[in-house]
Every structure is written in C-alpha cells, then in structure tokens.
Design a protein around this motif. Structure first.
Motif, PDB file in Angstrom:
ATOM      1  N   PHE A  59      25.567  11.596 -21.742  1.00 54.27           N
ATOM      2  CA  PHE A  59      26.926  11.881 -22.208  1.00 54.27           C
ATOM      3  C   PHE A  59      27.689  12.613 -21.488  1.00 54.27           C
ATOM      4  N   GLY A  60      29.275  12.521 -21.848  1.00 50.73           N
ATOM      5  CA  GLY A  60      30.103  13.221 -20.810  1.00 50.73           C
ATOM      6  C   GLY A  60      30.269  14.798 -21.434  1.00 50.73           C
ATOM      7  N   SER A  61      31.502  14.816 -22.035  1.00 51.77           N
ATOM      8  CA  SER A  61      31.517  16.357 -22.288  1.00 51.77           C
ATOM      9  C   SER A  61      31.494  17.456 -21.327  1.00 51.77           C
ATOM     10  N   ALA A  62      32.299  16.770 -20.130  1.00 51.32           N
ATOM     11  CA  ALA A  62      32.618  17.809 -19.139  1.00 51.32           C
ATOM     12  C   ALA A  62      33.281  19.074 -19.361  1.00 51.32           C
ATOM     13  N   PHE A  63      33.152  19.929 -18.564  1.00 49.91           N
ATOM     14  CA  PHE A  63      34.093  21.172 -18.818  1.00 49.91           C
ATOM     15  C   PHE A  63      35.479  20.652 -17.855  1.00 49.91           C
ATOM     16  N   GLU A  64      36.751  21.359 -18.329  1.00 52.00           N
ATOM     17  CA  GLU A  64      37.930  21.399 -17.543  1.00 52.00           C
ATOM     18  C   GLU A  64      37.869  22.973 -17.310  1.00 52.00           C
ATOM     19  N   ASP A  65      38.602  22.917 -15.898  1.00 51.12           N
ATOM     20  CA  ASP A  65      38.635  24.391 -15.531  1.00 51.12           C
ATOM     21  C   ASP A  65      40.047  24.676 -15.946  1.00 51.12           C
ATOM     22  N   VAL A  66      40.442  25.674 -16.528  1.00 45.79           N
ATOM     23  CA  VAL A  66      41.629  25.956 -16.911  1.00 45.79           C
ATOM     24  C   VAL A  66      41.953  27.534 -16.618  1.00 45.79           C
ATOM     25  N   THR A  67      41.278  28.021 -15.532  1.00 46.35           N
ATOM     26  CA  THR A  67      41.338  29.302 -15.050  1.00 46.35           C
ATOM     27  C   THR A  67      43.000  29.573 -14.581  1.00 46.35           C
ATOM     28  N   ASP A  68      43.558  28.522 -13.788  1.00 51.43           N
ATOM     29  CA  ASP A  68      44.951  28.708 -13.495  1.00 51.43           C
ATOM     30  C   ASP A  68      45.780  28.717 -14.772  1.00 51.43           C
ATOM     31  N   LEU A  69      45.711  28.321 -15.776  1.00 54.72           N
ATOM     32  CA  LEU A  69      46.652  28.339 -16.788  1.00 54.72           C
ATOM     33  C   LEU A  69      46.673  29.691 -17.473  1.00 54.72           C
ATOM     34  N   PHE A  70      45.633  30.537 -17.357  1.00 46.60           N
ATOM     35  CA  PHE A  70      45.747  31.907 -17.888  1.00 46.60           C
ATOM     36  C   PHE A  70      45.927  32.979 -16.867  1.00 46.60           C
ATOM     37  N   GLN A  71      45.512  32.548 -15.629  1.00 48.43           N
ATOM     38  CA  GLN A  71      45.546  33.784 -14.569  1.00 48.43           C
ATOM     39  C   GLN A  71      46.775  34.555 -14.573  1.00 48.43           C
ATOM     40  N   GLY A  72      46.609  36.163 -14.875  1.00 46.57           N
ATOM     41  CA  GLY A  72      47.791  36.946 -14.802  1.00 46.57           C
ATOM     42  C   GLY A  72      48.781  36.827 -15.910  1.00 46.57           C
ATOM     43  N   GLY A  73      48.087  36.123 -16.675  1.00 48.05           N
ATOM     44  CA  GLY A  73      49.150  36.019 -18.218  1.00 48.05           C
ATOM     45  C   GLY A  73      48.679  37.174 -19.150  1.00 48.05           C
ATOM     46  N   ASP A  74      49.229  36.819 -20.461  1.00 51.72           N
ATOM     47  CA  ASP A  74      49.246  37.797 -21.463  1.00 51.72           C
ATOM     48  C   ASP A  74      47.858  37.969 -22.195  1.00 51.72           C
ATOM     49  N   PHE A  75      47.160  36.954 -22.331  1.00 51.24           N
ATOM     50  CA  PHE A  75      46.168  36.781 -22.995  1.00 51.24           C
ATOM     51  C   PHE A  75      44.890  37.485 -22.038  1.00 51.24           C
ATOM     52  N   LYS A  76      44.758  38.758 -22.348  1.00 47.91           N
ATOM     53  CA  LYS A  76      44.072  39.639 -21.352  1.00 47.91           C
ATOM     54  C   LYS A  76      42.459  39.131 -21.122  1.00 47.91           C
ATOM     55  N   ALA A  77      41.885  38.683 -22.230  1.00 41.76           N
ATOM     56  CA  ALA A  77      40.803  37.918 -22.315  1.00 41.76           C
ATOM     57  C   ALA A  77      40.350  37.149 -20.877  1.00 41.76           C
ATOM     58  N   ALA A 115      23.814  22.097 -27.304  1.00 39.02           N
ATOM     59  CA  ALA A 115      23.881  22.545 -28.784  1.00 39.02           C
ATOM     60  C   ALA A 115      24.845  21.488 -29.300  1.00 39.02           C
ATOM     61  N   LEU A 116      26.010  21.233 -28.736  1.00 43.07           N
ATOM     62  CA  LEU A 116      26.897  20.125 -29.518  1.00 43.07           C
ATOM     63  C   LEU A 116      26.160  18.790 -29.544  1.00 43.07           C
ATOM     64  N   ARG A 117      25.237  18.517 -28.112  1.00 46.34           N
ATOM     65  CA  ARG A 117      24.627  17.299 -28.073  1.00 46.34           C
ATOM     66  C   ARG A 117      23.619  16.975 -29.268  1.00 46.34           C
ATOM     67  N   ASP A 118      22.979  18.210 -29.580  1.00 49.77           N
ATOM     68  CA  ASP A 118      21.966  18.225 -30.514  1.00 49.77           C
ATOM     69  C   ASP A 118      22.663  17.977 -32.020  1.00 49.77           C
ATOM     70  N   LEU A 119      23.505  18.678 -31.860  1.00 44.42           N
ATOM     71  CA  LEU A 119      24.281  18.591 -33.433  1.00 44.42           C
ATOM     72  C   LEU A 119      25.023  17.388 -33.762  1.00 44.42           C
ATOM     73  N   PHE A 120      25.532  16.779 -32.927  1.00 47.45           N
ATOM     74  CA  PHE A 120      26.294  15.464 -32.929  1.00 47.45           C
ATOM     75  C   PHE A 120      25.598  14.267 -32.445  1.00 47.45           C
ATOM     76  N   ASP A 121      24.393  14.362 -32.020  1.00 47.30           N
ATOM     77  CA  ASP A 121      23.653  13.355 -31.333  1.00 47.30           C
ATOM     78  C   ASP A 121      24.438  12.752 -30.184  1.00 47.30           C
ATOM     79  N   LEU A 122      24.974  13.371 -29.360  1.00 50.00           N
ATOM     80  CA  LEU A 122      26.136  12.747 -28.390  1.00 50.00           C
ATOM     81  C   LEU A 122      25.286  11.870 -27.461  1.00 50.00           C
TER      82      LEU A 122
END
Lengths: 580, 580
Positions: free
Chosen positions: B289-307, B399-406
């Motif tokens: 199954f797919g469900s690949a991650f997207e990298d979104v590091t750049d969207l938050f880098q140096g921004g307000d959302f400290k986490a 875990a998502l795979r097992d939960l939704f039989d992906l």
C-alpha cells in the motif's frame, strides 16, 4: 566486464572470437620475450599468450601464481605443430589484462597438493580446494544431492528439516551437548540422527519424507569418522521391506547415472546376514570379487585333527600362491581379528603340501573339489566359534583383495543388500540382550513368538543394509508400529516400563496415537560420495573437515571461551579434569 | 495390499473401480445402521460408506477417530441429490476394512487445532501436524526448496555443506557453544551463518555456491525467533551488485511460480535506504500500500510553531478519518517508537480542525496540496531528529495498515529491494563507529575516500535487503576482496591490527591468497515461507519448533545431564549461577 564463458565451456565455435575470461593464474612462464599464462577457473584451464608489444603486457607482467586476473583476448587454434586434439589446441592471444587481485605465494604447490601433509592442506583448505581433485569431489557431491532431490520429489517425498537442538536419540553413541542459557544447567543434544523425528513425521501423516540431515556423534575419531556428518534420511508409510528396497535401488541408479554417468544393474543382489557372514565373513561384503568361503566343518568333525575336530565352524578360502612371508602377514590379520591362528595348505598336483598338510590327507580330494583351488594356490582356514572364525577369515579375504588387487577384475561399483539381520544380540560382557540396529526396528512377524524365549536370538529383524564395494553406505528397517510389539521389544532388552518411559516417553505416547506401518533408511552420504569419487577418506569429500583430534586446523576450533560466557550458561571449568 | 492411489489423486476416471486406500479416520458417524467414515491421507479426505450387511462391517465398527485403516471399496458418484460438484461428489462403498492401528482419543480436536493453546499443539506436535494448515505449510516449504535447487543448479551453482561445529562468526549475536570432549575446556560454536565459509569457497574458486544452511543464535526469544533457523545462503564470484540482484529476482519469481503458482512482476522496485526511511519510516517498508510520508520540514522551518520550527525533520502521513480514540492509540505507537508525540489535523473542507490546527493556518493550502488528504481525513505529523521522526511515523503507518486493512487493496505479494545502506553507524552509547551489516561488506568505491574522515558515516555500503510485504526476507552485500580495503574497514570501526587478527586471522590470511571479487545474499527461509503461506509465526512453518523459552515441549529438551557426562567435557555446574 562480464566474462564470456567459463573456460571449460569454450568450444571450437568460439575460435576467432574475442573472449573475456576471469580466473586464477595457474602458472606463468616467460619465453622469448612473451608471457605465457595458464588461466584457471573451476571449469578448466587455458593458455594465454601475451606478446611483448601488446598493450596488455605491462599489466600481465605483474601476474604471479594464484593472482586473480581478467583477460580479454582472441580465442584461436594453436599453430598446427602444437595441436594434440581437444581443448588444449586452443589458446588466447591477450589484448587486455587486468589484475583483479594479488596473491601471496602459496605455502604449497597446488599441483602437488595430494602429496602434501594433510595438516597443511587442512590449514590452507581454501587453497587445497582449488585443486582439481577436490573440485571434482565436491562437484560430484553436489550433483548427487541434486539427483536425490530430483528423484525423491518426483516420487512424492516431502523434504522436512528436523531439529538440531534436541534431546538424546537412541543410537547409543555419545551426544554432543549444547548448554542452554535460557535454562541454565540444562542441555540440548545435537542429533545423532533424525530417527525419532522421522518416525513422528510418519505418525503426523506426511507419508514420504526425506532430508539431507546433518548428524553428530561424539566418538573417538579413530578410523575415518567425522564428529559432524551427513545422512540422506528417508521414511515411508504404508510400506513393506520390498517397497523400500525397490525404491532405494531406483534412487541409487538415478544418483549414479546423474552424478557419474554410470549405469547400475538392478535389482541389487540380496544376501541374508547369515549368508554374508558365512560366505564372506562380513555384514558388508565387498562383492566386486568372489573368493567366497567354503564350509568344511563336516570334513573334520570328530576326526583326528583336534584343532578342527571340535570347532563349531571350519571355513576355508582359496587364495593365489602365497609366500611364507605373505602367509605370516595374513595370519597376523587373522589373529588381530579374533582367530587363534591361520592354518594353510598349498596345492601341489592332487595333494597338499606345507602347513597342516599331514593332518588332512583323508580330506584332500574333498577339499580340492569344494574349493577348486588352482595348482600352486593356497588354502587358508579359520576354525572356532562361528562368528569369530568367519570374521577373521573375512579380514583375511580383504587383505587378499588388497594384496592381489582382486577387485580390479570386477565391476567398478557393486551394490548389494544385506538383509535378515538378527533382531537381538547377546552381549557376553554384560550378559544381557541388546538390539542390533535400534529398539524401533520391527521383528519379522513370523518370529514374534520367540520374544522372551531362550531362542529370541533367532528373531530376524526387518532390517537391511546397503553395501557398496565393501562399505556400508546405508542402513534401515521397517519400524515397529504396534505399541504392543514395542513393549515386547523393550522387555526383551531388559527395559522396565519406567526405563522405557524415561528414555522414550514422548515417543511411546506418539506411537499410541495412530501410527501407520512405516519404514525407512539412512544413507551415509559422506561415505557414499567417497566411494563414488574413488577417494580414500571422507575428508576428501567434505569441504572443511575436522582432523582426527576433532580440530578445524584452519578456523582453529575448538577454542577456549571467556569465563563470563560459561557463567551465563551456569557452567564452570572443572579444574580437576584431566588434561587433553 | 498396496494402495491404489492417494485419496487426493482419485479422479472421476476411477468411478466404478475398486480402490484400496490407506489413511486415518478423520470422523465416524453412524446413521440408519450404516457407518460413514471420513478417511484422510496427506492429499485429501473421502467419505466411506459401510453397509450393515457388508463383510467389512464388523471390522469397520472397531474404527474410532485417528485409527489407521485400509479400506477397499468401490469408488462411485454419490446420489444425484447429494452432489455439489468436485471430489466430494464421490464416495467409497467399502467391501473390506482392515484396522492397521488403533489410536488413543486425541487430546484436542484436530479440526479446532488453530484455536487450541499453542503449548498443547507443540506438546502433541505429531497430531498438530496432521491438520490441513500445517500440512499445507510444510508442503509449500518443501516445494520452495525444490524450486531453489532446480533453479540454482541450472544456473551453475554448487551446493556445499559448511561446518556445524565451528568457531565464532562475526554476526555479533551470542553463539551457542558445544563443549569438546577430545579437547576438554575448549568449545566449538554452532554457526550463526556460513558467512566466512562461503567467502572461503569463493577464494577456493567454486564461483557460485548455495546451501540451505541451519544457523543458530542464542538470543532472548522475544518476538518471532527460533534458536535454530534456516537460511538460503548464496555467494557468487566475479559479480557486481546488479548481477546478484538480477539473479535473485529470477530465483524469487521461480520459487513463487513453482511453490504457489503466483507470478511476480520483475524487476523489483529498488529504494535507497534514505528513500525508504524518508518515505516509509522503515528499512523494510511494506509496499503493498502507499501512504508514503510527505516532507514538510520547509513549511515550518523558523516559523511560529515552535514544536516544528526547530525540528530537523517534519514528516506527515495522510490517514483516513480517525476517532479521538484511534488517534490516542496511534500516538501511543508513535511514542513507543521514539516520538515525543503525534500532532494531528482533520480536514474540513479547505481547512483543518482539531489537533494543531490553530498553528498551521499559514500552511493549510500547501499541506492540502502536498498530502492530498481527502475530506474528513486526518494528517499525522512526526517531528524531531530525522531517524527518530521517520521511524516513529513508520510505526504509525503500519498501525494504520492494520487498523484499516490498507494492504488488502494491494497485490498479495510485494517484493522490493532496499539498497545503499550506510557502511558505518555511530553508536551514541559507546561513542564508537560500528558496521551496519558486517565488517566484510564492501563500501561503494566512490566513497572509499571518506574512510577515516568525519564524513565516514556517509559511506554507502554495497549492501541490499530483500523486502516482502514489510518483512526483511533476505540481505546481502558485495564483499571486500582487497586486503587493503579490509584493513581500512577494520580501522574505521576501531579494530587494531591485533584485534582484527585475533578475531579473523585465518580469514585475513585467506583474503591475501588470491580472492576474486564476490558477493552474495542470505534469505531468511523460515520467514519467507511464513509470508508466502500467510502464517502469522515462523513456528507455523517449522515442523518441530521451540517455544519462546527455547524449549521443545514434545521431546522435553533441553534437560539436565549426568555429572559424569559433564566431567568428561571438563565442566561442572556453577552452583552460584542464577536460577532460570
């Protein structure tokens, strides 16, 4: 670069083509400014010529024996004056040479490997294995494995792996132990054979099972043994002895055909144990030659020649003309094998001279007739208790074989069955009955009534040995499937019910849960391949064998370990133990 | 009597014929004075009808469940009203019945075997193995072995057995030790793999080797491990990585075709280690199954959302609509796998609600575009140090795979390669560099210059893993054949020359004697067969496995041994040892 082909796969059709070869420098000679290399891979050797003005020359000049090289060049016929027919008529004229790896000078000359001390060969086994003999032996072995797989799969066998970490099995040799860290103070045993597991697979309904099984026996490594060896292990359900034997014959024929190109004659002759011992003094007689014994007990019974008159058995073998020195040597062999002496006679026309000739005048005509000994030939006698007499004369027979190369006139390979072994043997030392094969061997149904009687030594087992050129290469039996008979068998060898249960409890339980009639066999695979390849030792057909101290001289095993590691196993060294 | 055929081999062509069958009574019912038996052998089950006036009746009346019986009768179609198509439309009308063996009442119902406590199944394994599931698994395994033999023989591989009693190998797990009686106080190790021996076979010139090798690791048996397991082990000379991979693909396709009738699509996709971790958070990603991650590091880098602003990596996975309870459960998974938390968002039209929605307003459009999360769906984020973040999100993905039989929507089997593993890893605990595969893995030639520099963590290994449905079913590498590179490698992991020599001296010697370029792979054969058969544990594809305490519950191994036996080995129990 990819290689064009293995060297041995080059054919006249490649002539004129540019080929790329990869292998080892078998030899280098420099002649008239040219470099001549022999390049070797697992399939063959080819001569490579590097001309002084070739672009390949500088790199080729780096090459020494056992360097790894890639050679591109033109495959062509050698000058007509140098042709002798065959692959050696072709050579490669190098256009490019690449050193793929260097090599230290080998510690022994590979071509002389067979004459080098075995310790050196074993220490540098990776070099020893480059030799043509060893390559041929291991390829033969691999082909035999393939042939087995091919045949047994087609016959509906399932290949199953049985446990390597298990409990003691009933073969009676000493187990190798493996301490358990998760259960300190407890031990697994390495399997001496998969005997119980293969019977359990029959109980489980698999019907036909096989496995090339690694087996272990911790024996003193006299003779030609390895602590770790390989059995071709098989078991079949719903069969009788003839079914097993017939299948083995076809399998053996297939293995010889595929691995050696040799056709065996089927069916294999069958001898009873009694007959094999009576006629050849061995339960694994070498039948590539005759020289069977004649029984002459009756000729001397109650007569004047006291040494023979009271003997249970008097056997005679006819030998070629022997010198006194040879007779002395053969007498030594006979004595080593339990005889009190080796009486002899030399034929001289219609009479006998020498040895015991003055005691056998009355028997001369009959001895000539029964033995057919030729003029000048020698008769050799063993007398005494049956088994001792025939065994001693059996050893003499093999000594005669080696002395006169008697097997040379016969077939290259002779396979036979020895059947109808005794179920039980009486051990004189301990004055107890014991099993001859193992306690799960089925007795002949007609002989069941003898259990527990003084005649129980006459019970025939449904057991069979496969004999090749005087080597036992296989042994098996129909197994007991009736729990009642199993109980009788345990009783016959003096096991109480408690003892039987302690040793084989889980197996006794299994037997009561619906066991089909079944039987099987195990081939000593190392020994079979040894005989097939003409090698003198099983170490010649095992890639990395141990020496006769159980040591791997290359990897340096066994070796000491940390005290901490032993502590984890709940063990410590016993300082009181004798030094090795 | 011989059987006519295995039950499963009876065909409509047998209709009207008298057949003889042998097997186990699967079930007995008495109805209207008749006895109805189901007779079972390894190939199938057939109904047998015994009429009250039949000569077979008295004997048939003795039969109980799991008795072994021989049945002669007429094979015929059942009455038209009872036909449903297939083999079950036929039955046998018995004319003769013979009880071949009785059977105790089984301790569990075979048909319910899958639901019985595993301890009971393992104790009575010979009964458990009669179940259709276990028969199918072991036959599949056997067919796969045959397919391997068939294919590799045709490809010119030689099958060689390597030693079972050997010296410690470099896999790094704990060895099982075997005390040597001939050398008291010294020990063999059971092989963790034939790694060094197969490389020695390449040095010896065998060119292409394989073996189904029994291997041993003394590990704590968490998860699905066995102390004794099987590898399909291979090694090839004069090859590069692509050669090995291409051959493996054809071999794997052959095994699936012959053992399962399944066609795999070649070539298998290849992912770099970096890519596999980056997109799926695993070096053995389940790609059904797919469900690949997207990298979104750049969207938050140096921004307000400290986490997220300071995080080395921010990854997001798009999930179906999740309840709060499901999100909590997935957060638990993420934390167990090293994340500090699991941030989430729910898509509501063109906006996000819940979780961290108030912090991501500026990123909303970009997040929607990059993830394509559907209406109502959930985005799950992991942020932090790269390896920790992707690994945690990888666990969430499974875990998502097992939960939704992906995986159900994808192919039944998905095979891929993971390549370009790092050569070296820095161990934070010991502050040392160590090898990722083993110290004989060849680095990428372009990266050799990084040895000994601060960038040596970037050296790529010529190593590859074979991944099936999220399981690592094989792993291998091109090996170092240049002694110089081997020395660099040992230096990189902090081995002094003395240490290297002490551990691998004989192998270092061998390497200097003309080593060809070579590489290979080992398949985890138990795990491969487990996935192929759809079983949940490797114990389901091993005939006689150990439980998770390393115990054989049937044969009762390991077990205590005599003090005398230990004495012969120069050992005694360490009374100070902790109780198990």
């Amino acid at each position: 670069m990819k290689r064009t082909a293995l060297i041995g796969h080059l054919t006249p059709a490649h002539a004129g083509q540019t080929v790329t070869l990869q292998g080892w420098v078998n030899r280098r000679r420099d002649l008239g400014g040219l470099i001549f290399l022999e390049l070797r891979d697992r399939s063959g050797v080819v001569q490579v010529q590097v001309e002084p003005d070739s672009a390949a020359f500088a790199e080729a000049d780096r090459l020494r024996a056992e360097y790894v090289a890639e050679i591109e060049g033109v495959y062509q016929q050698r000058p007509e004056s140098q042709r002798k027919g065959g692959a050696a008529d072709f050579e490669v004229i190098a256009v490019r040479v690449k050193v793929l790896n260097t090599a230290k000078t080998p510690p022994f000359e590979l071509e002389k490997g067979g004459d080098v001390a075995e310790d050196i060969r074993l220490k540098y086994r990776y070099l020893d294995l480059r030799r043509a003999d060893m390559q041929r032996n291991l390829f033969l072995r691999s082909k035999a494995v393939t042939a087995v797989t091919e045949f047994l799969d087609a016959e509906g066998f399932i290949q199953v792996e049985t446990p390597m970490l298990t409990k003691s099995t009933p073969e009676g040799a000493r187990d190798f132990l493996v301490p358990s860290r998760l259960n300190p103070g407890e031990f697994y045993a390495l399997p001496q054979s998969p005997q119980l597991f293969k019977q359990l697979l029959m109980i489980a309904g698999f019907d036909r099972y096989y496995q090339l099984a690694r087996c272990f026996r911790d024996e003193d490594l006299r003779a030609d043994r390895q602590p770790d060896f390989t059995q071709l292990d098989m078991e079949l359900s719903f069969v009788e002895q003839d079914d097993v034997l017939e299948l083995q014959e076809r399998l053996m024929a297939h293995v010889f055909r595929r691995a050696l190109g040799v056709e065996l004659t089927l069916p294999f002759p069958r001898l009873s144990y009694q007959e094999a011992m009576d006629r050849y003094g061995s339960d694994k007689p070498d039948l590539r030659f005759g020289s069977a014994f004649e029984d002459v007990t009756d000729l001397f019974q109650g007569g004047d020649f006291k040494a023979f008159a009271d003997a249970q058995t008097v056997k005679v073998i006819a030998a070629p003309e022997l010198t006194r020195k040879q007779i002395d040597e053969l007498e030594r062999v006979a004595k080593q094998n339990g005889a009190r002496g080796l009486a002899w006679l030399k034929r001289d026309g219609d009479a006998f001279t020498g040895g015991i000739s003055k005691f056998v005048t009355a028997q001369t005509a009959e001895l000539l007739a029964r033995t057919g000994v030729p003029e000048g030939g020698t008769l050799l006698f063993a007398a005494g208790e049956w088994k001792k007499a025939v065994s001693a004369l059996g050893a003499v027979r093999l000594a005669l074989r080696d002395l006169f190369d008697l097997a040379a006139g016969g077939p290259q390979f002779h396979v036979s069955w020895v059947v109808d072994f005794p179920q039980l043997e009486f051990d004189e030392d301990s004055q107890t009955w014991t099993y001859m094969h193992h306690p799960f061997t089925a007795p002949h149904p007609d002989d069941l009534k003898l259990f527990g009687t003084p005649q129980q030594g006459e019970i025939r087992a449904q057991a069979y040995d496969l004999v090749l050129n005087g080597f036992e290469v296989g042994g098996g039996s129909i197994r007991i499937h009736d729990p009642e008979v199993q109980t009788q068998m345990f009783a016959a060898i003096g096991f109480t019910e408690e003892q039987a249960r302690e040793k084989f409890g889980f197996f006794m339980d299994a037997l009561a849960h619906g066991t089909p009639p079944h039987g099987g066999i195990a081939w000593g695979f190392d020994r079979l391949i040894m005989v097939m390849s003409g090698a003198q030792s099983i170490r010649e057909v095992i890639a990395f064998p141990k020496n006769n101290r159980g040591a791997d001289l290359m990897a340096l095993a066994p070796s000491p370990v940390d005290t901490a590691q032993l502590g984890d196993l709940g063990l410590k060294l016993d300082d009181a133990a004798p030094e090795a």
